[in-house]
Design a protein around this motif. Sequence first.
Motif, PDB file in Angstrom:
ATOM      1  N   TRP A 296       0.830  -1.204   0.000  1.00 32.92           N
ATOM      2  CA  TRP A 296       0.000   0.000   0.000  1.00 32.92           C
ATOM      3  C   TRP A 296       0.867   1.256   0.000  1.00 32.92           C
ATOM      4  CZ3 TRP A 296      -4.365  -1.004  -1.846  1.00 32.92           C
ATOM      5  CH2 TRP A 296      -5.101  -2.128  -1.475  1.00 32.92           C
ATOM      6  N   TRP A 297       1.964   1.220   0.752  1.00 29.30           N
ATOM      7  CA  TRP A 297       2.844   2.391   0.825  1.00 29.30           C
ATOM      8  C   TRP A 297       3.435   2.703  -0.553  1.00 29.30           C
ATOM      9  CZ3 TRP A 297       3.110   6.211   3.981  1.00 29.30           C
ATOM     10  CH2 TRP A 297       4.196   7.089   3.919  1.00 29.30           C
ATOM     11  N   GLN A 298       3.864   1.683  -1.268  1.00 32.85           N
ATOM     12  CA  GLN A 298       4.428   1.882  -2.598  1.00 32.85           C
ATOM     13  C   GLN A 298       3.401   2.521  -3.535  1.00 32.85           C
ATOM     14  OE1 GLN A 298       7.631   1.383  -3.537  1.00 32.85           O
ATOM     15  NE2 GLN A 298       7.097   2.283  -5.500  1.00 32.85           N
ATOM     16  N   LEU A 299       2.173   2.011  -3.513  1.00 29.00           N
ATOM     17  CA  LEU A 299       1.127   2.595  -4.359  1.00 29.00           C
ATOM     18  C   LEU A 299       0.842   4.050  -3.963  1.00 29.00           C
ATOM     19  CD1 LEU A 299      -1.517  -0.258  -4.784  1.00 29.00           C
ATOM     20  CD2 LEU A 299       0.210   0.499  -6.421  1.00 29.00           C
ATOM     21  N   ALA A 300       0.797   4.313  -2.662  1.00 29.96           N
ATOM     22  CA  ALA A 300       0.542   5.683  -2.192  1.00 29.96           C
ATOM     23  C   ALA A 300       1.625   6.633  -2.688  1.00 29.96           C
ATOM     24  CB  ALA A 300       0.457   5.720  -0.665  1.00 29.96           C
ATOM     25  N   MET A 301       2.876   6.215  -2.613  1.00 31.62           N
ATOM     26  CA  MET A 301       3.981   7.067  -3.062  1.00 31.62           C
ATOM     27  C   MET A 301       3.909   7.307  -4.578  1.00 31.62           C
ATOM     28  SD  MET A 301       5.666   8.010  -0.431  1.00 31.62           S
ATOM     29  CE  MET A 301       4.060   8.070   0.333  1.00 31.62           C
ATOM     30  N   GLU A 302       3.542   6.300  -5.323  1.00 31.70           N
ATOM     31  CA  GLU A 302       3.426   6.452  -6.776  1.00 31.70           C
ATOM     32  C   GLU A 302       2.292   7.399  -7.142  1.00 31.70           C
ATOM     33  OE1 GLU A 302       3.328   2.464  -8.346  1.00 31.70           O
ATOM     34  OE2 GLU A 302       5.335   2.050  -7.575  1.00 31.70           O
ATOM     35  N   GLU A 303       1.177   7.311  -6.427  1.00 36.12           N
ATOM     36  CA  GLU A 303       0.065   8.223  -6.694  1.00 36.12           C
ATOM     37  C   GLU A 303       0.459   9.659  -6.366  1.00 36.12           C
ATOM     38  OE1 GLU A 303      -2.225   7.262  -8.484  1.00 36.12           O
ATOM     39  OE2 GLU A 303      -2.571   5.157  -8.077  1.00 36.12           O
ATOM     40  N   ARG A 304       1.201   9.848  -5.291  1.00 35.81           N
ATOM     41  CA  ARG A 304       1.700  11.193  -4.963  1.00 35.81           C
ATOM     42  C   ARG A 304       2.620  11.697  -6.076  1.00 35.81           C
ATOM     43  NH1 ARG A 304       1.735   8.994   0.256  1.00 35.81           N
ATOM     44  NH2 ARG A 304       0.279  10.070   1.615  1.00 35.81           N
ATOM     45  N   GLY A 305       3.415  10.794  -6.606  1.00 40.05           N
ATOM     46  CA  GLY A 305       4.285  11.157  -7.715  1.00 40.05           C
ATOM     47  C   GLY A 305       3.505  11.577  -8.943  1.00 40.05           C
ATOM     48  N   HIS A 306       2.425  10.849  -9.241  1.00 38.48           N
ATOM     49  CA  HIS A 306       1.571  11.220 -10.376  1.00 38.48           C
ATOM     50  C   HIS A 306       0.981  12.614 -10.155  1.00 38.48           C
ATOM     51  CE1 HIS A 306       0.687   6.687 -11.249  1.00 38.48           C
ATOM     52  NE2 HIS A 306       1.898   7.040 -11.611  1.00 38.48           N
ATOM     53  N   ALA A 307       0.500  12.867  -8.941  1.00 38.94           N
ATOM     54  CA  ALA A 307      -0.080  14.179  -8.628  1.00 38.94           C
ATOM     55  C   ALA A 307       0.969  15.274  -8.790  1.00 38.94           C
ATOM     56  CB  ALA A 307      -0.643  14.188  -7.205  1.00 38.94           C
ATOM     57  N   SER A 308       2.159  15.010  -8.328  1.00 40.20           N
ATOM     58  CA  SER A 308       3.230  15.989  -8.439  1.00 40.20           C
ATOM     59  C   SER A 308       3.555  16.312  -9.898  1.00 40.20           C
ATOM     60  CB  SER A 308       4.478  15.462  -7.721  1.00 40.20           C
ATOM     61  OG  SER A 308       5.534  16.368  -7.832  1.00 40.20           O
ATOM     62  N   LEU A 309       3.580  15.289 -10.737  1.00 41.98           N
ATOM     63  CA  LEU A 309       3.838  15.506 -12.159  1.00 41.98           C
ATOM     64  C   LEU A 309       2.752  16.372 -12.785  1.00 41.98           C
ATOM     65  CD1 LEU A 309       4.975  11.948 -13.256  1.00 41.98           C
ATOM     66  CD2 LEU A 309       6.388  13.999 -13.106  1.00 41.98           C
ATOM     67  N   LEU A 310       1.507  16.082 -12.435  1.00 43.40           N
ATOM     68  CA  LEU A 310       0.396  16.869 -12.969  1.00 43.40           C
ATOM     69  C   LEU A 310       0.451  18.309 -12.463  1.00 43.40           C
ATOM     70  CD1 LEU A 310      -2.463  14.226 -12.724  1.00 43.40           C
ATOM     71  CD2 LEU A 310      -1.396  15.084 -14.823  1.00 43.40           C
TER      72      LEU A 310
END
Length: 156
Positions: free
Chosen positions: A37-51
């Motif tokens: 879950w932590w890995q997915l959460a970090m990746e989603e934060r990364g997607h948000a940051s890119l956007l």
Amino acid sequence: MPATLLKHLEESIKLELNLARLYTLLHDQLTEDEDFWWQLAMEERGHASLLQQEKKQPQPMEFFPDNLLAKDLQSIVDNNERISALITAYTATPPSRSAAFQAALDIELAAGESHFQQFLDSPTHSYSSNIFKQLNQEDRDHAERIRGYMKINHIG
């Protein structure tokens, strides 16, 4: 940036951040799977940051990846409402392991998230597209990763 595109981008950022919040909550509640879950959460934060970075760019409209965002804004709005409701429900009563994984899989397959995967798989036509794809190479296909994790761990 036109107001319509800005609204689309803002709602897409909200989607990624809501998913990060949901996955962080599941990380806290389902300790057996906390690393996943932590890995997915970090990746989603990364997607948000890119956007968010794309939103700040002063570039002309023609350089914005035209297929980055889902075409149906309402589906993104609906998915955001669904994720917010899950966060509220799971905060009150943690889900079973199986229910958590099924909900995550359903969300990842929904509009907005699945569209982002389609963007990553599409041909590259702009400099911005190249940047997004390079930065997201390892974050590919959350739905497939969730399915694989469920299978390996006999969940659901």
